[in-house]
Design a protein around this motif. Structure first.
Motif, PDB file in Angstrom:
ATOM      1  N   GLN A 192       0.476  13.754 -16.758  1.00  0.00           N
ATOM      2  CA  GLN A 192      -0.614  12.781 -16.764  1.00  0.00           C
ATOM      3  C   GLN A 192      -0.061  11.454 -16.257  1.00  0.00           C
ATOM      4  OE1 GLN A 192      -4.004  13.195 -17.673  1.00  0.00           O
ATOM      5  NE2 GLN A 192      -3.350  15.320 -17.386  1.00  0.00           N
ATOM      6  N   LEU A 193      -0.593  10.988 -15.138  1.00  0.00           N
ATOM      7  CA  LEU A 193      -0.167   9.729 -14.543  1.00  0.00           C
ATOM      8  C   LEU A 193      -1.397   8.833 -14.382  1.00  0.00           C
ATOM      9  CD1 LEU A 193       1.752   7.793 -13.084  1.00  0.00           C
ATOM     10  CD2 LEU A 193       1.453   9.159 -11.008  1.00  0.00           C
ATOM     11  N   GLY A 194      -1.423   7.775 -15.168  1.00  0.00           N
ATOM     12  CA  GLY A 194      -2.565   6.869 -15.105  1.00  0.00           C
ATOM     13  C   GLY A 194      -3.889   7.551 -15.357  1.00  0.00           C
TER      14      GLY A 194
ATOM     15  N   GLU B 114       8.116  14.404  -4.394  1.00  0.00           N
ATOM     16  CA  GLU B 114       7.953  14.059  -2.976  1.00  0.00           C
ATOM     17  C   GLU B 114       7.734  12.567  -2.788  1.00  0.00           C
ATOM     18  OE1 GLU B 114       4.502  14.466   0.399  1.00  0.00           O
ATOM     19  OE2 GLU B 114       4.686  16.052  -1.109  1.00  0.00           O
ATOM     20  N   LEU B 115       6.857  12.008  -3.586  1.00  0.00           N
ATOM     21  CA  LEU B 115       6.460  10.620  -3.408  1.00  0.00           C
ATOM     22  C   LEU B 115       7.614   9.647  -3.612  1.00  0.00           C
ATOM     23  CD1 LEU B 115       4.085   8.713  -2.840  1.00  0.00           C
ATOM     24  CD2 LEU B 115       3.629   8.697  -5.308  1.00  0.00           C
TER      25      LEU B 115
ATOM     26  N   ALA C  29      -1.257   7.562  -2.908  1.00  0.00           N
ATOM     27  CA  ALA C  29      -1.137   9.018  -3.051  1.00  0.00           C
ATOM     28  C   ALA C  29      -2.116   9.601  -4.061  1.00  0.00           C
ATOM     29  CB  ALA C  29       0.296   9.383  -3.450  1.00  0.00           C
ATOM     30  N   PHE C  30      -2.356   8.879  -5.143  1.00  0.00           N
ATOM     31  CA  PHE C  30      -3.210   9.395  -6.223  1.00  0.00           C
ATOM     32  C   PHE C  30      -4.248   8.317  -6.597  1.00  0.00           C
ATOM     33  CE2 PHE C  30       1.292  10.718  -7.196  1.00  0.00           C
ATOM     34  CZ  PHE C  30       1.199  11.977  -6.602  1.00  0.00           C
TER      35      PHE C  30
ATOM     36  N   PHE D  21       5.794   0.942  -7.109  1.00  0.00           N
ATOM     37  CA  PHE D  21       5.245   2.124  -7.775  1.00  0.00           C
ATOM     38  C   PHE D  21       3.720   2.093  -7.726  1.00  0.00           C
ATOM     39  CE2 PHE D  21       3.658   4.583 -11.304  1.00  0.00           C
ATOM     40  CZ  PHE D  21       4.472   5.715 -11.313  1.00  0.00           C
ATOM     41  N   ARG D  22       3.144   0.973  -8.076  1.00  0.00           N
ATOM     42  CA  ARG D  22       1.680   0.869  -8.079  1.00  0.00           C
ATOM     43  C   ARG D  22       1.102   1.127  -6.685  1.00  0.00           C
ATOM     44  NH1 ARG D  22       2.855  -3.714 -11.617  1.00  0.00           N
ATOM     45  NH2 ARG D  22       2.165  -3.214 -13.754  1.00  0.00           N
ATOM     46  N   GLN D  23       1.732   0.573  -5.661  1.00  0.00           N
ATOM     47  CA  GLN D  23       1.232   0.763  -4.309  1.00  0.00           C
ATOM     48  C   GLN D  23       1.340   2.221  -3.880  1.00  0.00           C
ATOM     49  OE1 GLN D  23      -0.286  -1.672  -2.172  1.00  0.00           O
ATOM     50  NE2 GLN D  23      -0.860   0.331  -1.328  1.00  0.00           N
TER      51      GLN D  23
END
Length: 322
Positions: free
Chosen positions: A247-249, A260-261, A218-219, A211-213
């Motif tokens: 809100q992501l990170g 999509e990701l 991507a973001f 997930f982190r990678q």
């Protein structure tokens, strides 16, 4: 990356996944996925010959009668054992979407053809004649196409972008909430019957490291260095339940981008976490806009005819004949 993958409704898992090929006699519903919003500006449909279309099939432009093309799309997009009225509704939607695409001119991705067999961009296609010769029975599909021959949906006298999908949640999504454009005939509508689809509720688990990678790539503005439970914060949901933004990170990202990701079935998702992973729990399959194939199935089983199904999912549209 994924610990759980339930085979879904056609190949609408996400716009960019590789296709899965189903046995010829076991078609699963697919979706006409569009990368950008359908254009609602009325097209100049005068002097366009719709009797024959040029379709890029396996990379080769091929001239086909419109009705032959429609039969191939319906055969690829919806199971042959769905109720006849649902198949008729799909036939009209597929024909309308084809005519809509023709009215816009040939796109840059296939400049030598009006349409293509890539469901990411146009619609999936099967050669009914070849598969019938090989033993498949598409008689119900062919009958539905013949029964609705030449019929399309219009709005303000122009063919509509009759997008469709496998199965929504309790409501379909509006075009505005998914693509950012308010299109009068693509509004959020009540859509029962989705739970009949075996993977109506799905789950995708991603390890914390993966997930982190993925998020870093991507973001890059999102900070997901903390524990999984801190990654997602406030979200904005549509009336149908799909996530518009979240809100992501610390960064605002679109729900469609998250879908999509991570290869999610829809943007209607919730999450659970533990110290080593995050799990997305989704409802429905596809972008959720326009005709729900399982919704059409349910309506047909309750006695609705294809005109009623189409009028329900494409608000204010008119059934017309080419």
């Amino acid at each position: 990356m994924r610990k759980l993958l339930l085979t879904g409704c056609g190949l609408v898992l996400i716009l960019y996944l590789l296709p899965v090929f189903w046995p010829a006699d076991q078609v699963e519903p697919r979706t006409a996925e569009t990368v950008s919003a359908p254009q609602d500006t009325p097209a100049d449909t005068q002097n366009i010959d719709y009797s024959t279309v040029m379709v890029e099939i396996d990379g080769t432009p091929t001239a086909l009668p419109l009705e032959t093309y429609v039969a191939g799309v319906v055969a690829a997009e919806i199971p042959n054992d769905f109720p006849e009225e649902a198949i008729r509704a799909q036939a009209v939607a597929a024909r309308t979407y084809a005519v809509y695409k023709l009215s816009r001119g040939r796109p840059d991705v296939h400049p030598d053809a009006d349409l293509c067999d890539d469901y990411h961009h146009c619609a999936a296609y099967r050669d009914v004649a070849v598969e019938t010769a090989a033993g498949s029975d598409y008689s119900r599909v062919q009958r539905a196409v013949e029964d609705t021959a030449g019929q399309i949906l219009t709005y303000d006298s122009a063919p509509i972008a009759a997008v469709f999908h496998c199965v929504s949640g309790p409501r379909t999504e509006s075009a505005k909430d998914v693509w950012g454009e308010d299109i009068p005939y693509l509004q959020s509508e009540v859509s029962p019957g989705g739970s009949a689809y075996s993977a109506y509720e799905d789950a995708v688990t991603v390890s914390a490291d993966d997930f982190r990678q993925a998020v870093a790539d991507a973001f890059p503005a999102a900070d997901v260095s903390g524990a999984p439970e801190t990654w997602f914060k406030a979200s904005v949901r549509s009336a149908a339940g799909g996530i518009i933004t979240v809100q992501l990170g610390g960064a605002t990202v679109e729900g469609t981008a998250v879908r999509e990701l991570f290869g999610l079935q829809s943007t209607n998702f919730t999450i659970t976490t533990d110290e080593d992973s995050i799990t997305f729990h989704t409802i429905g399959y596809g972008h959720g806009v326009g005709l729900s194939q399982y919704g059409a199935k349910y309506m047909a089983e309750q006695g609705a005819d294809y005109q009623e199904i189409l009028a329900h999912y494409y608000r204010g549209s008119t059934l017309a004949t080419l």
